[in-house]
Design an enzyme around this catalytic site. Structure first.
Site, mmCIF file in Angstrom:
data_model
loop_
_atom_site.group_PDB
_atom_site.id
_atom_site.type_symbol
_atom_site.label_atom_id
_atom_site.label_comp_id
_atom_site.label_asym_id
_atom_site.label_seq_id
_atom_site.Cartn_x
_atom_site.Cartn_y
_atom_site.Cartn_z
ATOM 1 N N SER A 171 0.865 -1.187 0.000
ATOM 2 C CA SER A 171 0.000 0.000 0.000
ATOM 3 C C SER A 171 0.896 1.229 0.000
ATOM 4 O O SER A 171 2.093 1.128 0.346
ATOM 5 C CB SER A 171 -0.847 -0.019 1.279
ATOM 6 O OG SER A 171 -1.464 1.221 1.493
ATOM 7 N N TYR A 184 -1.781 -0.699 10.520
ATOM 8 C CA TYR A 184 -1.900 -1.065 9.096
ATOM 9 C C TYR A 184 -0.572 -0.761 8.395
ATOM 10 O O TYR A 184 -0.047 -1.599 7.651
ATOM 11 C CB TYR A 184 -3.046 -0.276 8.449
ATOM 12 C CG TYR A 184 -3.261 -0.581 6.984
ATOM 13 C CD1 TYR A 184 -3.661 -1.851 6.562
ATOM 14 C CD2 TYR A 184 -3.062 0.396 6.003
ATOM 15 C CE1 TYR A 184 -3.859 -2.137 5.219
ATOM 16 C CE2 TYR A 184 -3.261 0.126 4.655
ATOM 17 C CZ TYR A 184 -3.659 -1.145 4.261
ATOM 18 O OH TYR A 184 -3.853 -1.428 2.931
HETATM 19 N N1 LIG Z 1 -8.544 -0.522 -1.669
HETATM 20 C C1 LIG Z 1 -7.513 0.246 -1.406
HETATM 21 O O1 LIG Z 1 -7.628 1.497 -1.386
HETATM 22 C C2 LIG Z 1 -6.165 -0.366 -1.146
HETATM 23 C C3 LIG Z 1 -5.059 0.499 -1.073
HETATM 24 C C4 LIG Z 1 -3.822 -0.050 -0.786
HETATM 25 C C5 LIG Z 1 -3.675 -1.401 -0.609
HETATM 26 N N2 LIG Z 1 -4.764 -2.217 -0.679
HETATM 27 C C6 LIG Z 1 -4.560 -3.645 -0.421
HETATM 28 O O2 LIG Z 1 -5.150 -4.403 -1.457
HETATM 29 C C7 LIG Z 1 -5.469 -5.703 -0.963
HETATM 30 C C8 LIG Z 1 -6.872 -6.085 -1.417
HETATM 31 O O3 LIG Z 1 -7.810 -5.250 -0.795
HETATM 32 P P1 LIG Z 1 -9.127 -4.681 -1.514
HETATM 33 O O4 LIG Z 1 -8.975 -3.218 -1.536
HETATM 34 O O5 LIG Z 1 -9.395 -5.413 -2.761
HETATM 35 O O6 LIG Z 1 -10.205 -4.994 -0.368
HETATM 36 P P2 LIG Z 1 -11.390 -6.046 -0.243
HETATM 37 O O7 LIG Z 1 -12.351 -5.894 -1.358
HETATM 38 O O8 LIG Z 1 -11.885 -5.896 1.161
HETATM 39 O O9 LIG Z 1 -10.658 -7.458 -0.414
HETATM 40 C C9 LIG Z 1 -10.012 -8.125 0.642
HETATM 41 C C10 LIG Z 1 -9.987 -9.597 0.317
HETATM 42 O O10 LIG Z 1 -9.306 -10.287 1.367
HETATM 43 C C11 LIG Z 1 -10.063 -11.452 1.684
HETATM 44 N N3 LIG Z 1 -9.830 -11.901 3.044
HETATM 45 C C12 LIG Z 1 -10.083 -11.222 4.200
HETATM 46 N N4 LIG Z 1 -9.775 -11.984 5.253
HETATM 47 C C13 LIG Z 1 -9.334 -13.168 4.761
HETATM 48 C C14 LIG Z 1 -8.877 -14.377 5.372
HETATM 49 N N5 LIG Z 1 -8.792 -14.487 6.699
HETATM 50 N N6 LIG Z 1 -8.531 -15.404 4.566
HETATM 51 C C15 LIG Z 1 -8.612 -15.304 3.222
HETATM 52 N N7 LIG Z 1 -9.016 -14.173 2.588
HETATM 53 C C16 LIG Z 1 -9.374 -13.132 3.364
HETATM 54 C C17 LIG Z 1 -11.503 -11.018 1.485
HETATM 55 O O11 LIG Z 1 -12.335 -12.146 1.243
HETATM 56 P P3 LIG Z 1 -13.281 -12.870 2.327
HETATM 57 O O12 LIG Z 1 -13.858 -11.801 3.203
HETATM 58 O O13 LIG Z 1 -14.287 -13.562 1.456
HETATM 59 O O14 LIG Z 1 -12.390 -13.828 3.053
HETATM 60 C C18 LIG Z 1 -11.387 -10.202 0.208
HETATM 61 O O15 LIG Z 1 -11.446 -11.048 -0.919
HETATM 62 C C19 LIG Z 1 -5.262 -5.646 0.550
HETATM 63 O O16 LIG Z 1 -4.038 -6.250 0.887
HETATM 64 C C20 LIG Z 1 -5.197 -4.157 0.838
HETATM 65 O O17 LIG Z 1 -4.452 -3.855 2.002
HETATM 66 C C21 LIG Z 1 -5.999 -1.734 -0.963
#
Ligand SMILES: NC(=O)c1ccc[n+]([C@@H]2O[C@H](COP(=O)([O-])OP(=O)(O)OC[C@H]3O[C@@H](n4cnc5c(N)ncnc54)[C@H](OP(=O)(O)O)[C@@H]3O)[C@@H](O)[C@H]2O)c1
Length: 274
Positions: A171, A184
């Site tokens: 991130s 985080y």
């Molecule tokens: N969105 C942003 O602005 C942003 C910015 C920087 C970095 N990121 C990073 O991008 C990555 C993806 O996030 P996203 O933004 O796409 O958010 P998201 O839509 O909330 O996706 C998170 C994913 O992680 C899975 N997950 C959560 N707990 C889990 C567990 N215990 N075991 C297996 N899977 C699990 C969730 O699926 P289930 O709930 O079905 O398990 C979901 O598929 C993360 O690492 C986040 O830190 C996002």
């Protein structure tokens, strides 16, 4: 192999039906495991890698979401394996990797994407939020990396592309800590340090370890915060990217030729200043 006709872009040619132009999708014959594939960046990435010809293993806890994505991928001629699992459990993470190899035959690409972002002041923070972030963003990623690495090393030796990829999703918070994102940011800095160390360890064995650092992206990520924190996040939210924008970046990384490794990619919405 035939030339792509003039006026036909490579992207169109690569995603065109069958072998119209004799051009094989770049990831044909490879297998990718994407964690957190039930929503957001992970779901978009799995679909994008499948469009490039990879068979994809989809890992997350919400099996219904994974089934829907798998149906969409197979409906377009792709191959998808649903792995309903909680990767904070070491055994479940290891089983997800083992099932990928057993059922899809190999593992060329691991996208360590699953993550959770629970923000707010350190003072008075609920400890379970910190535990959840460390367990998923750090330990979950490590469990998957540990189980996958022998298979990635093997894929780099005998795979169709003679190279394998581990893409770790960090991130902007993995680059700079800010007031309100202490734990985080700690977890994402850890992902960056681990990735760079592992990159050096396996570079000469042709396993590329890449770090992707997205800025604000419209997904479910922020919605897991407490209402008061969510309100503060929303008031700061400006322009956002789409999950597909990050999937594009990941696809770019893993489709480079064997001698090119994109070590790190920091991607913000154009208007995001910090
Ligand atoms: N969105 C942003 O602005 C942003 C910015 C920087 C970095 N990121 C990073 O991008 C990555 C993806 O996030 P996203 O933004 O796409 O958010 P998201 O839509 O909330 O996706 C998170 C994913 O992680 C899975 N997950 C959560 N707990 C889990 C567990 N215990 N075991 C297996 N899977 C699990 C969730 O699926 P289930 O709930 O079905 O398990 C979901 O598929 C993360 O690492 C986040 O830190 C996002």
């Amino acid at each position: 192999m035939k030339e792509v006709p003039a006026g036909v872009g490579w992207a169109e040619a690569l995603t065109s039906e069958g072998d119209d132009f004799g051009v094989k999708p770049v990831l044909d014959g490879t297998v990718a495991l994407v964690t957190g594939a039930s929503s957001g960046i992970g779901a978009a990435t799995a679909a994008a890698l499948a469009a490039q010809g990879a068979a994809v293993a989809l890992a997350a806890r919400r099996g219904d979401r994974l089934e829907a994505l798998a149906a969409s991928i197979t409906g377009q001629g792709g191959t998808a394996l649903v792995l309903e699992c909680d990767i904070t459990d070491q055994q479940q993470a290891a089983t997800a990797v083992q099932r990928t190899v057993a059922e899809l035959g190999r593992l060329d690409t691991l996208v360590n994407n699953a993550g959770v972002m629970l923000l707010g002041p350190v003072a008075g923070a609920p400890l379970p939020e910190w535990q959840q972030m460390v367990q998923l963003n750090v330990l979950g990623l490590l469990y998957c990396a540990h189980a996958a690495l022998p298979h990635l090393l093997r894929a780099a030796e005998d795979g169709p592309r003679q190279v394998a990829d581990m893409v770790n999703i960090s991130s902007v918070a993995g680059r700079a800590a800010r007031n309100g994102n202490g734990v985080y940011s700690l977890t994402k800095h850890g992902v960056g340090a681990f990735s760079e160390s592992l990159r050096q360890e396996v570079a000469r064995r042709y396993v590329r370890v890449s770090l992707v650092e997205p800025g604000a992206t419209a997904t479910e990520l922020a919605t897991h915060n407490r209402p008061e924190v969510l309100q503060a996040i929303r008031s700061q939210f400006g322009q956002t990217m789409e999950a597909g924008d990050i999937a594009d970046a990941i696809t770019y990384i893993v489709t480079r030729p064997r001698h090119v490794a994109v070590n790190e990619m920091l991607i913000r919405p154009t208007e995001q200043e910090r």
